[in-house]
Write a protein that holds these residues in place. Structure first.
Motif, mmCIF file in Angstrom:
data_model
loop_
_atom_site.group_PDB
_atom_site.id
_atom_site.type_symbol
_atom_site.label_atom_id
_atom_site.label_comp_id
_atom_site.label_asym_id
_atom_site.label_seq_id
_atom_site.Cartn_x
_atom_site.Cartn_y
_atom_site.Cartn_z
ATOM 1 N N ALA A 99 0.933 -1.355 0.095
ATOM 2 C CA ALA A 99 -0.153 0.042 0.049
ATOM 3 C C ALA A 99 0.960 1.369 0.072
ATOM 4 C CB ALA A 99 -0.911 0.073 1.315
ATOM 5 N N ALA A 100 2.126 1.098 0.227
ATOM 6 C CA ALA A 100 3.104 2.314 0.435
ATOM 7 C C ALA A 100 2.554 3.255 1.529
ATOM 8 C CB ALA A 100 3.249 3.049 -0.918
ATOM 9 N N GLN A 101 2.312 2.665 2.694
ATOM 10 C CA GLN A 101 1.698 3.368 3.667
ATOM 11 C C GLN A 101 2.356 3.065 5.056
ATOM 12 O OE1 GLN A 101 -2.526 2.398 3.861
ATOM 13 N NE2 GLN A 101 -2.817 3.964 2.462
ATOM 14 N N VAL A 102 2.506 3.994 5.969
ATOM 15 C CA VAL A 102 2.993 3.695 7.380
ATOM 16 C C VAL A 102 2.140 4.589 8.232
ATOM 17 C CG1 VAL A 102 4.562 5.756 6.928
ATOM 18 C CG2 VAL A 102 5.114 3.670 8.655
ATOM 19 N N THR A 103 2.083 3.818 9.372
ATOM 20 C CA THR A 103 1.250 4.737 10.584
ATOM 21 C C THR A 103 2.540 5.313 11.333
ATOM 22 O OG1 THR A 103 -0.578 3.335 10.400
ATOM 23 C CG2 THR A 103 -0.417 4.346 12.344
ATOM 24 N N VAL A 104 2.248 6.772 11.832
ATOM 25 C CA VAL A 104 3.080 7.026 12.579
ATOM 26 C C VAL A 104 2.380 8.168 13.666
ATOM 27 C CG1 VAL A 104 4.886 7.371 10.892
ATOM 28 C CG2 VAL A 104 3.586 9.190 11.165
ATOM 29 N N GLY A 105 3.060 8.545 14.820
ATOM 30 C CA GLY A 105 2.469 9.209 15.751
ATOM 31 C C GLY A 105 2.512 10.726 15.299
ATOM 32 N N ALA A 106 1.641 11.491 16.067
ATOM 33 C CA ALA A 106 1.742 12.962 15.679
ATOM 34 C C ALA A 106 3.126 13.589 15.935
ATOM 35 C CB ALA A 106 0.562 13.697 16.303
ATOM 36 N N GLY A 107 3.864 13.145 16.730
ATOM 37 C CA GLY A 107 5.178 13.832 17.275
ATOM 38 C C GLY A 107 6.380 13.436 16.496
ATOM 39 N N VAL A 108 6.201 12.594 15.502
ATOM 40 C CA VAL A 108 7.289 11.962 14.429
ATOM 41 C C VAL A 108 7.605 13.360 13.718
ATOM 42 C CG1 VAL A 108 7.633 10.519 12.640
ATOM 43 C CG2 VAL A 108 6.599 9.476 14.533
ATOM 44 N N THR A 109 8.993 13.474 13.891
ATOM 45 C CA THR A 109 9.353 14.537 12.731
ATOM 46 C C THR A 109 9.335 14.077 11.183
ATOM 47 O OG1 THR A 109 11.622 13.953 12.949
ATOM 48 C CG2 THR A 109 11.078 15.578 14.590
ATOM 49 N N LEU A 110 9.477 15.080 10.442
ATOM 50 C CA LEU A 110 9.458 14.705 8.942
ATOM 51 C C LEU A 110 10.540 14.081 8.592
ATOM 52 C CD1 LEU A 110 8.155 15.349 5.962
ATOM 53 C CD2 LEU A 110 9.074 17.756 6.148
ATOM 54 N N ALA A 111 11.684 14.733 9.103
ATOM 55 C CA ALA A 111 12.988 13.877 9.046
ATOM 56 C C ALA A 111 12.977 12.257 9.330
ATOM 57 C CB ALA A 111 14.157 14.628 9.767
ATOM 58 N N ALA A 112 12.593 11.923 10.527
ATOM 59 C CA ALA A 112 12.201 10.585 10.748
ATOM 60 C C ALA A 112 11.404 9.892 9.715
ATOM 61 C CB ALA A 112 11.773 10.495 12.224
ATOM 62 N N LEU A 113 10.263 10.346 9.399
ATOM 63 C CA LEU A 113 9.317 9.827 8.574
ATOM 64 C C LEU A 113 10.070 9.698 7.324
ATOM 65 C CD1 LEU A 113 6.965 8.737 7.562
ATOM 66 C CD2 LEU A 113 5.864 11.260 7.360
ATOM 67 N N GLN A 114 10.714 10.643 6.403
ATOM 68 C CA GLN A 114 11.421 10.599 5.257
ATOM 69 C C GLN A 114 12.589 9.536 5.445
ATOM 70 O OE1 GLN A 114 12.892 14.641 4.982
ATOM 71 N NE2 GLN A 114 10.995 15.001 3.434
ATOM 72 N N SER A 115 13.358 9.391 6.585
ATOM 73 C CA SER A 115 14.313 8.239 6.869
ATOM 74 C C SER A 115 13.647 6.958 6.683
ATOM 75 C CB SER A 115 15.022 8.490 8.035
ATOM 76 O OG SER A 115 15.959 7.549 8.230
ATOM 77 N N HIS A 116 12.719 6.785 7.545
ATOM 78 C CA HIS A 116 11.868 5.518 7.482
ATOM 79 C C HIS A 116 11.565 5.146 6.115
ATOM 80 C CE1 HIS A 116 10.013 2.223 9.681
ATOM 81 N NE2 HIS A 116 8.789 2.560 9.244
ATOM 82 N N ALA A 117 10.814 5.964 5.287
ATOM 83 C CA ALA A 117 10.213 5.605 4.074
ATOM 84 C C ALA A 117 11.467 5.289 3.358
ATOM 85 C CB ALA A 117 9.598 6.875 3.477
ATOM 86 N N ARG A 118 12.609 6.098 3.186
ATOM 87 C CA ARG A 118 13.573 5.909 2.198
ATOM 88 C C ARG A 118 14.497 4.323 2.437
ATOM 89 N NH1 ARG A 118 15.130 12.111 2.604
ATOM 90 N NH2 ARG A 118 13.560 13.114 1.102
ATOM 91 N N ALA A 119 14.360 4.049 3.753
ATOM 92 C CA ALA A 119 15.089 2.829 4.176
ATOM 93 C C ALA A 119 14.087 1.772 3.438
ATOM 94 C CB ALA A 119 15.096 2.660 5.727
ATOM 95 N N ALA A 120 12.945 1.884 2.952
ATOM 96 C CA ALA A 120 12.307 0.874 2.327
ATOM 97 C C ALA A 120 12.101 1.159 0.815
ATOM 98 C CB ALA A 120 10.780 0.742 2.889
ATOM 99 N N ASP A 121 12.941 1.997 0.401
ATOM 100 C CA ASP A 121 12.905 2.434 -1.046
ATOM 101 C C ASP A 121 11.845 3.200 -1.492
ATOM 102 O OD1 ASP A 121 15.331 1.575 -1.711
ATOM 103 O OD2 ASP A 121 14.812 -0.345 -2.130
ATOM 104 N N LEU A 122 11.359 4.263 -0.594
ATOM 105 C CA LEU A 122 9.956 4.885 -0.847
ATOM 106 C C LEU A 122 10.403 6.188 -0.282
ATOM 107 C CD1 LEU A 122 7.172 2.694 0.868
ATOM 108 C CD2 LEU A 122 7.675 2.867 -1.613
#
Length: 167
Positions: A99-122
């Motif tokens: 689905a190219a989706q992830v669930t994250v908390g409201a306090g997750v930084t944009l940088a942390a979300l980007q890093s997490h997505a990029r680790a999965a080639d997204l």
């Protein structure tokens, strides 16, 4: 009220000292500032709900704060509110590759979300200069667009669902 809030999140997550509260009382531009009655840092949506119930029971207004990187002062107390910081709602779930989706908390930084997505080639469609401190909750609340908004749309175009806590 302070005792009720401490019972919900723990005394170490109810900030009442003026020096400790100061960074929550002024936005990063320095243009907007106010005084907070206290700063509360819940860890879960259940704690957020309990914090809001306690504030409501005591007639205390609240200001919700993400990374405090907004440009219009909306996350800064005007005078006497309880600041509810989302910084501890920082869970990052597993990526659903199909689905190219992830669930994250409201306090997750944009940088942390980007890093997490990029680790999965997204990748994540929203990007802006405050990525190291801007949070997902704040991005949703302000419908942030950033430098890739024309290609990918604003934050709400990236959102497939939200869990909300209401007073």
């Amino acid at each position: 009220m302070i005792a009720d809030l401490e019972a919900v999140v723990g005394a170490e997550h109810v900030l009442v000292d003026d020096d400790v509260k100061a960074s929550y009382e002024t936005d990063w531009t320095g243009r907007f500032s106010g005084r907070a009655r206290c700063v509360v840092r819940p860890r879960s949506t259940d704690q957020v709900a309990a914090v809001l119930r306690a504030c409501s029971a005591h007639g205390a207004p609240v200001v919700v704060q993400g990374g405090n990187t907004g440009l219009v002062g909306g996350a800064v107390p005007a005078g006497g509110e309880v600041v509810v910081s989302m910084s501890r709602l920082s869970d990052v779930g597993e990526i659903d590759l199909a689905a190219a989706q992830v669930t994250v908390g409201a306090g997750v930084t944009l940088a942390a979300l980007q890093s997490h997505a990029r680790a999965a080639d997204l990748d994540f469609g929203v990007d802006l200069a405050a990525r190291e401190s801007a949070t997902v909750g704040g991005l949703v609340a302000t419908n942030a667009g950033g430098i890739r908004v024309l290609r990918y749309g604003s934050m709400r175009a990236q959102l497939t669902g939200a869990e909300a806590v209401l007073a």
